[in-house]
Each structure stands twice: as structure tokens, then as C-alpha cells.
Design a protein around this motif. Structure first.
Motif, PDB file in Angstrom:
ATOM      1  N   PRO A  43       0.804  -1.227   0.000  1.00  0.00           N
ATOM      2  CA  PRO A  43       0.000   0.000   0.000  1.00  0.00           C
ATOM      3  C   PRO A  43       0.836   1.275   0.000  1.00  0.00           C
ATOM      4  CG  PRO A  43      -0.907  -1.587   1.550  1.00  0.00           C
ATOM      5  CD  PRO A  43       0.393  -2.169   1.067  1.00  0.00           C
ATOM      6  N   ALA A  44       1.992   1.233   0.660  1.00  0.00           N
ATOM      7  CA  ALA A  44       2.836   2.431   0.717  1.00  0.00           C
ATOM      8  C   ALA A  44       3.373   2.822  -0.656  1.00  0.00           C
ATOM      9  CB  ALA A  44       4.006   2.198   1.677  1.00  0.00           C
ATOM     10  N   ASP A  45       3.414   1.890  -1.596  1.00  0.00           N
ATOM     11  CA  ASP A  45       3.886   2.214  -2.946  1.00  0.00           C
ATOM     12  C   ASP A  45       3.011   3.255  -3.625  1.00  0.00           C
ATOM     13  OD1 ASP A  45       5.982   0.442  -2.731  1.00  0.00           O
ATOM     14  OD2 ASP A  45       4.955  -1.193  -3.773  1.00  0.00           O
ATOM     15  N   VAL A  46       1.737   3.289  -3.247  1.00  0.00           N
ATOM     16  CA  VAL A  46       0.813   4.257  -3.834  1.00  0.00           C
ATOM     17  C   VAL A  46       0.271   5.213  -2.775  1.00  0.00           C
ATOM     18  CG1 VAL A  46       0.140   2.868  -5.812  1.00  0.00           C
ATOM     19  CG2 VAL A  46      -1.016   2.502  -3.643  1.00  0.00           C
ATOM     20  N   GLY A  47       0.942   5.271  -1.615  1.00  0.00           N
ATOM     21  CA  GLY A  47       0.556   6.219  -0.578  1.00  0.00           C
ATOM     22  C   GLY A  47      -0.737   5.915   0.132  1.00  0.00           C
ATOM     23  N   HIS A  48      -1.097   4.648   0.210  1.00  0.00           N
ATOM     24  CA  HIS A  48      -2.354   4.267   0.861  1.00  0.00           C
ATOM     25  C   HIS A  48      -2.094   3.506   2.158  1.00  0.00           C
ATOM     26  CE1 HIS A  48      -5.680   5.079  -2.093  1.00  0.00           C
ATOM     27  NE2 HIS A  48      -4.616   5.294  -2.851  1.00  0.00           N
ATOM     28  N   LYS A  49      -3.103   3.527   3.011  1.00  0.00           N
ATOM     29  CA  LYS A  49      -3.113   2.670   4.187  1.00  0.00           C
ATOM     30  C   LYS A  49      -3.718   1.332   3.813  1.00  0.00           C
ATOM     31  CE  LYS A  49      -5.620   5.785   6.087  1.00  0.00           C
ATOM     32  NZ  LYS A  49      -6.493   6.568   6.996  1.00  0.00           N
ATOM     33  N   PRO A  50      -3.359   0.243   4.496  1.00  0.00           N
ATOM     34  CA  PRO A  50      -4.067  -1.022   4.266  1.00  0.00           C
ATOM     35  C   PRO A  50      -5.550  -0.854   4.562  1.00  0.00           C
ATOM     36  CG  PRO A  50      -2.056  -1.393   5.530  1.00  0.00           C
ATOM     37  CD  PRO A  50      -2.259   0.092   5.464  1.00  0.00           C
ATOM     38  N   TYR A  51      -6.362  -1.605   3.871  1.00  0.00           N
ATOM     39  CA  TYR A  51      -7.800  -1.517   4.070  1.00  0.00           C
ATOM     40  C   TYR A  51      -8.154  -1.885   5.511  1.00  0.00           C
ATOM     41  CZ  TYR A  51     -12.794  -2.395   3.598  1.00  0.00           C
ATOM     42  OH  TYR A  51     -14.157  -2.366   3.760  1.00  0.00           O
ATOM     43  N   GLY A  52      -8.869  -0.989   6.178  1.00  0.00           N
ATOM     44  CA  GLY A  52      -9.272  -1.217   7.558  1.00  0.00           C
ATOM     45  C   GLY A  52      -8.282  -0.732   8.584  1.00  0.00           C
TER      46      GLY A  52
END
Length: 440
Positions: free
Chosen positions: A212-221
Motif C-alpha cells: 500500500p505504501a507504494d501508492v501512498g495508501h493505508k491497508p484496508y481497515g
């Protein structure tokens, strides 16, 4: 995490600044990654559909015994499992995309080379070794790694969906491959498998993301942004260390034992020998292959439902129910085989399909519960036992058919093993096992 690690994408997760941002984050990126993984597994599932269709054509063309052909299939199945834990560690070292792209290329090469084989050792090398190694890296450890990295909630559901992808691929490819083998030859079917695996490579490379960090996101939940961990060196050493620690715990042996029986009663027995066994009773190959494809339809339903159940119910009890029901169905199968498809056989196909790999989500959940951050690698070793069990029965089933002229003994023995697996699942302890700390 501090504000300095936040990216525009993570800020957009919490407070979209525009209508375009709102549309982009309405569905979490983790679901997109899961969809890419699902399609990738479907594309690689062609090789899972072919072994049962090869037994009779290779026996007729080359005169190889069913035991010899079953031995090649058993090598494939064993390597499929034994490669999985190393693949999970390699994904931690080199990334998911690289490992999966290379694996698909190896599968394609191995399947394509079988077109020119003339000796049994070449079947062992191409289909057994190359396709086995490649498919092992595309095993359920791939799904486990994606699930663990991208999701903190709905893991049972996601693992069920990704497990069902293999059945979906079987549903797509099995009728096509059986028609190709019957209408033309087994060689065009092998080429189809090679092209299907190769076609997925650019799809993986362009669309799949490792973390997820590759696209600047947090894991779901997850409530917090999770930075991407650095590559883990020494993949082989880490994999063996995790195994060395896991084998000292009781739950590992129970999970491995039940999953070995799972592999023996599905991939090793039904997937490999159902078509030739039905053909022994006068059923056309295309009809028998179509029944396997129908198993794939209900496998999708059963596995996704199992993932939903795993998020809500005790995984041990789910496993016990699944194995008990599977064992009962296998005991009835010898009485159902006939020249034509009839209602009791259809009932078996539906029932067995719902239970085919429903065992995966609760088994994966128990690995996570017991072994934490090492659960993907532990699950890889548990999957290895699944494939070893499958390999033993794939080989033994061929030998039994050569020796007794029937598969009946193998059906009954597998039913009894499933009953034992149901009891083993119930005694897995609830407290997490503790692995030895990593060493440098």
C-alpha cells in the motif's frame, strides 16, 4: 506516523479535496489490487486444468503407464507446494510483481516445451519440474501475501475470493481444454496453457503493486499509514528458520496434516483422476471434464462463503465440518459413476464443489492467529504439505488403477482420511504459538 510521511494519496483517503479525488478513493485501492490478483490467478489456472486431461492421451500415444504419468503429475504437485514458502520469502525480498512475472514465464516455457517431448523423462522435466516450480510461486502463498499486506479487515473474505480465483480459472479453461484435446490433440491444449500464462505477465507488471505504501495508501481497515518494510535479505535462510521454529509447535503439525489430506482428496485425487475414472465407467471425456468445471462453479461460491464464515465463526469448527462432509461424499462416489450424468452425480458435484477449497480461508486464518507476521511463510509450508499429499495420491491413484483396474479403493481411503482430518482440526489449540526470534 508523523505528518512528514503523509503523501497526497493518503491525505485524499481522509479528506478528499475534489470530486475527482472522491471518485478515486470511493473504492479502496486494496480492492483493486485484489481484483488484479484474482485475474492473475485465473490466467495461471490453465495449468491446473490440464493434468487430468493428459493421462489417457499420453497413455495412448506413448504407451506410458498411468503410474508413470501420475509420477510426473506428482512431481508437479509436490514442487507446487515445496516452492510456495520460498516464494513467500522471495516476495518479501524482491517484491510480488517480479516473483509472479518470472513464475508465469517459467510456467509458459515448461508447458510449451512439452509439445516436443518424446520420452517420459521430458514430461518429468517440463511439466513436473518447470511448471511445478513456476506454479509454486503462483500458489496460495501469493494470495496470502497480498491479503496480509493490503488488508487488516475482511481478510477471511478476501482470502476466500482469491482462493476461488483458481476455481474460476478451472471453470474457464477446463471445458475449452477438454474440447481441444478431444477434437484435435493434447498439444494444442498445452500451447493454450502456455499462452494463457504468458498473456498475464504484462498485466501483472503494469497493474500489480507490492505494498500500500507504494501508492501512498493505508491497508484496508487500518487506522494508520504503514510504511513499506525494507527488503528482507536471506530469503532461503528466513524460510528455513521459520520452518525450524514452526515444527516445534503442535498446531503446525495439525494444520499441515489436515491440509495434506485436503490436497490428497482434491488436487491429487479428484482433479487428477476423476476424468479417467469416469471414462472407465463409459462417460465421455468432455462430459467428465464438464462436471469438473461445474465443481469450479460451486467452488467459487463455497470458498467465498467460507471466507465470510471465517470472519464470523470459529475456524477449527469450520474445518471439522468441511472435512467430515467431504469424507462422506467421497465414500458415495464409486456408486455414482456411470456412463451418463444423472441427478445423484449432479448432487455430488454441487456438494463437493462447495467444499472443494473451502478449507483454505479457515486454515489461513489459523496460521495468522498462531504465527503472526510469519504466517504467510508458515502457510507456505502448510501448503507444501497439501501438495505433498496431493502428489502421493496422484501417484498412488495411478498405481491403484494399473494394479486393480479400478479407482474404488482410493476413493474409500480418501474418505477415511477426511474423517481423520475432521478430528485433527478440532484439537488445534486456541492460544498462539510462539516462534523463535529471527537470527542474523
Amino acid at each position: 506516523m508523523t505528518q512528514t510521511t503523509e503523501t497526497p494519496a493518503t491525505a485524499g483517503d481522509r479528506q478528499p479535496a475534489s470530486g475527482r479525488d472522491r471518485r478515486r478513493v470511493r473504492v479502496h485501492r486494496a480492492w483493486f489490487v485484489a481484483a488484479v490478483t484474482f485475474v492473475t490467478i485465473i490466467g495461471a489456472a490453465a495449468f491446473r486444468s490440464l493434468p487430468g486431461l493428459l493421462i489417457d492421451p499420453l497413455h495412448q500415444e506413448f504407451g506410458w503407464s498411468r503410474g508413470t504419468i501420475g509420477a510426473a503429475v506428482s512431481v508437479n504437485l509436490a514442487l507446487y507446494g515445496l516452492t510456495a514458502p520460498f516464494a513467500a520469502a522471495l516476495m518479501d525480498r524482491f517484491g510480488i510483481r517480479r516473483v509472479v512475472a518470472v513464475a508465469l514465464t517459467v510456467i509458459s516455457a515448461g508447458s510449451l516445451l512439452t509439445v516436443w517431448m518424446t520420452a517420459a523423462w521430458q514430461l518429468m522435466l517440463y511439466w513436473g519440474l518447470l511448471v511445478g516450480l513456476g506454479s509454486g510461486s503462483m500458489a496460495l502463498a501469493f494470495a496470502a501475501t497480498v491479503t496480509n499486506r493490503w488488508f487488516t479487515e475482511r481478510r477471511g473474505l478476501v482470502s476466500g475470493i482469491l482462493t476461488a480465483a483458481s476455481a474460476s480459472g478451472q471453470l474457464i479453461f477446463l471445458p475449452l481444454l477438454s474440447w481441444t484435446v478431444t477434437r484435435y490433440d493434447w498439444r494444442p491444449a498445452a500451447v493454450t496453457v502456455a499462452l494463457a500464462a504468458l498473456a498475464v505477465v504484462p498485466f501483472v507488471w503494469l497493474l500489480l503493486r507490492d505494498h500500500p505504501a507504494d501508492v501512498g495508501h493505508k491497508p484496508y481497515g487500518s487506522a494508520e499509514f504503514v510504511p513499506k518494510p525494507p527488503p528482507v535479505p536471506g530469503a532461503t535462510r528466513r524460510t528455513l528458520r521459520v520452518l525450524s521454529s514452526a515444527v516445534r509447535t503442535g498446531p503446525f503439525w495439525l494444520l499441515a496434516g489436515t491440509f495434506a489430506i485436503c490436497g490428497a482428496s482434491t488436487n491429487g485425487l479428484v482433479q487428477t483422476h476423476f476424468v479417467p475414472a469416469a471414462h472407465d465407467h463409459g462417460m465421455p471425456v468432455t462430459a467428465a471434464a464438464s462436471l469438473l468445471a461445474v465443481i469450479g462453479v460451486f467452488d467459487v461460491v463455497g470458498t467465498i462463503a467460507s471466507g465470510w464464515f471465517t470472519d464470523r465463526f470459529e475456524p477449527r469448527r469450520l474445518l471439522a465440518v468441511y472435512y467430515a462432509l467431504r469424507g462422506v461424499s467421497l465414500l458415495f462416489l464409486p456408486m455414482l459413476l456411470a456412463p451418463s450424468v444423472h441427478p445423484p452425480m449432479i448432487f455430488f458435484i454441487v456438494f463437493y464443489g462447495l467444499d472443494w477449497v473451502a478449507t483454505v480461508p479457515p486454515t489461513l486464518a489459523l496460521c495468522r492467529e498462531q504465527y503472526g507476521e510469519d504466517s504467510a511463510i508458515v502457510f507456505g509450508w502448510v501448503l507444501a504439505s497439501h501438495q505433498v499429499g496431493a502428489a502421493v495420491v496422484a501417484f498412488a491413484g495411478g498405481l491403484a488403477r494399473d494394479a486393480f483396474g479400478s479407482y474404488d479403493l482410493v476413493w474409500y481411503a480418501s474418505g477415511a482420511l477426511c474423517a481423520a482430518a475432521a478430528l485433527m482440526a478440532l484439537v488445534i489449540r486456541r492460544t498462539p504459538a510462539t516462534l523463535a526470534p529471527a537470527t542474523a
